[in-house]
Scaffold this motif. Sequence first.
Motif, PDB file in Angstrom:
ATOM      1  N   UNK A  18      -8.144   4.400   2.892  1.00  0.00           N
ATOM      2  CA  UNK A  18      -9.004   5.578   2.982  1.00  0.00           C
ATOM      3  C   UNK A  18      -8.195   6.795   3.398  1.00  0.00           C
ATOM      4  N   UNK A  19      -8.291   7.841   2.619  1.00  0.00           N
ATOM      5  CA  UNK A  19      -7.526   9.045   2.898  1.00  0.00           C
ATOM      6  C   UNK A  19      -6.044   8.892   2.620  1.00  0.00           C
ATOM      7  N   UNK A  20      -5.702   7.857   1.870  1.00  0.00           N
ATOM      8  CA  UNK A  20      -4.291   7.556   1.610  1.00  0.00           C
ATOM      9  C   UNK A  20      -4.046   7.334   0.120  1.00  0.00           C
ATOM     10  N   UNK A  21      -4.632   6.291  -0.432  1.00  0.00           N
ATOM     11  CA  UNK A  21      -4.456   6.014  -1.867  1.00  0.00           C
ATOM     12  C   UNK A  21      -5.746   6.168  -2.667  1.00  0.00           C
ATOM     13  N   UNK A  59     -10.481   1.262   9.417  1.00  0.00           N
ATOM     14  CA  UNK A  59     -10.525  -0.163   9.108  1.00  0.00           C
ATOM     15  C   UNK A  59      -9.902  -0.452   7.745  1.00  0.00           C
ATOM     16  N   UNK A  60     -10.072   0.476   6.816  1.00  0.00           N
ATOM     17  CA  UNK A  60      -9.448   0.366   5.503  1.00  0.00           C
ATOM     18  C   UNK A  60      -8.328   1.401   5.419  1.00  0.00           C
ATOM     19  N   UNK A  61      -7.073   0.989   5.526  1.00  0.00           N
ATOM     20  CA  UNK A  61      -5.975   1.957   5.564  1.00  0.00           C
ATOM     21  C   UNK A  61      -5.790   2.743   4.271  1.00  0.00           C
ATOM     22  N   UNK A  79       0.838  -1.204   0.000  1.00  0.00           N
ATOM     23  CA  UNK A  79       0.000   0.000   0.000  1.00  0.00           C
ATOM     24  C   UNK A  79       0.874   1.256   0.000  1.00  0.00           C
ATOM     25  N   UNK A  80       1.947   1.239   0.757  1.00  0.00           N
ATOM     26  CA  UNK A  80       2.870   2.367   0.750  1.00  0.00           C
ATOM     27  C   UNK A  80       3.521   2.539  -0.614  1.00  0.00           C
TER      28      UNK A  80
END
Length: 366
Positions: A361-364, A357-359, A41-42
């Motif tokens: 969100x607000x990231x990718x 809960x979903x990392x 994800x990163x």
Amino acid sequence: MTKFPELAIPLKLGSLTLKNRVIMASLTRNRASPGGIPNDLMALYYKQRSTAGLILSEGAFIEEIGGEWLNAPGIHTPAQIAGWKKVTSAVHSANSLIFAQLWHIGRVAHPYHQNGRPNVGPSAVKAEGGEFRLLEGKPGYVQPVAIEDPQVYVEMYRRAAKNAKEAGFDGVELHAANGYLPHQFLESHSNQRTDAWGGSVEKRARFVIEIVKVLIAEWGGDAKRVGIKLSPAGGYNDMGDTDDVARAQYTYLIQELDKLNLGYIQLSQGWPSPRANKLVVLNEFRPLIKNAHVFFNTNLTGEIAEQQLTGKFPGVAAIQGAVFGRPFISNPNLPELLQTGGALKDSDYKTYYTPGADPSTGYTDY
């Protein structure tokens, strides 16, 4: 349409070529896997933002140490190095470059996040205030243990630079700003040593200068692969000497760093706080830098960045790179939006440091 032509011009950084002068700032996002291991994800997050000419990674811990950032990545284990390889490969596949920001938070860590291990600093002087949002009771900063031999920590930074090279980074940046360990050595109120590492302008600068030298050596003597971030006005984590003390300290430090011919010096104005001084950082210290590139980071817009890059910002000689932070969170294509005048999306502060809960969100998902 190119609204800001100077921002679009490539920049030579030694043997590297940045495709534009829009630089992505280091942004802690707390999406690493347990053990501080960078993950897929990163890698996607950084690849999306490879529109930047240069990405400065989020701070990467140089040893196992806590803070309020429990899911921040490290760069001190084989698993972390392997994880970062995914990130650097993704960035390179999108035709951008990435430096690893090397991070140690020193006295503003908390023992509760370190299995009881004490936090450390140049002296046993605690920072005032503090907030650890993931600890019950909201404990503040606590008194650190004075580091017995700072050379041990210089060696930690050297190993981190070696690891960054193995992980495929294009260079490294020393985080010597924002009240973290190198910054703590620079300021007279946090560094009250009377040995070779404190007690005068020259001795307080020694820790930072010695680190930069070993970073350069680890990169085969290629000083252009090394940068540093400084915030002379203080303003975060209880930092900020008086105007006169800070001016003397950073005048000496910056002139000595510039002699090393490193790649860039990133200057940040910092944040207002009770201890922050009134120095206007870019005006004060830009004239001292003759060899390194100058990057500036604090509340930039496209208009301000273009003025600074062209030397038309009042009272300041031209800089070479414009560092944007939070706009990159919700605008992965920020350089394009700046050039076309497109509307910038706002980011959700609630997702900056505390993934749901979903990392993604607000990231990718922007």
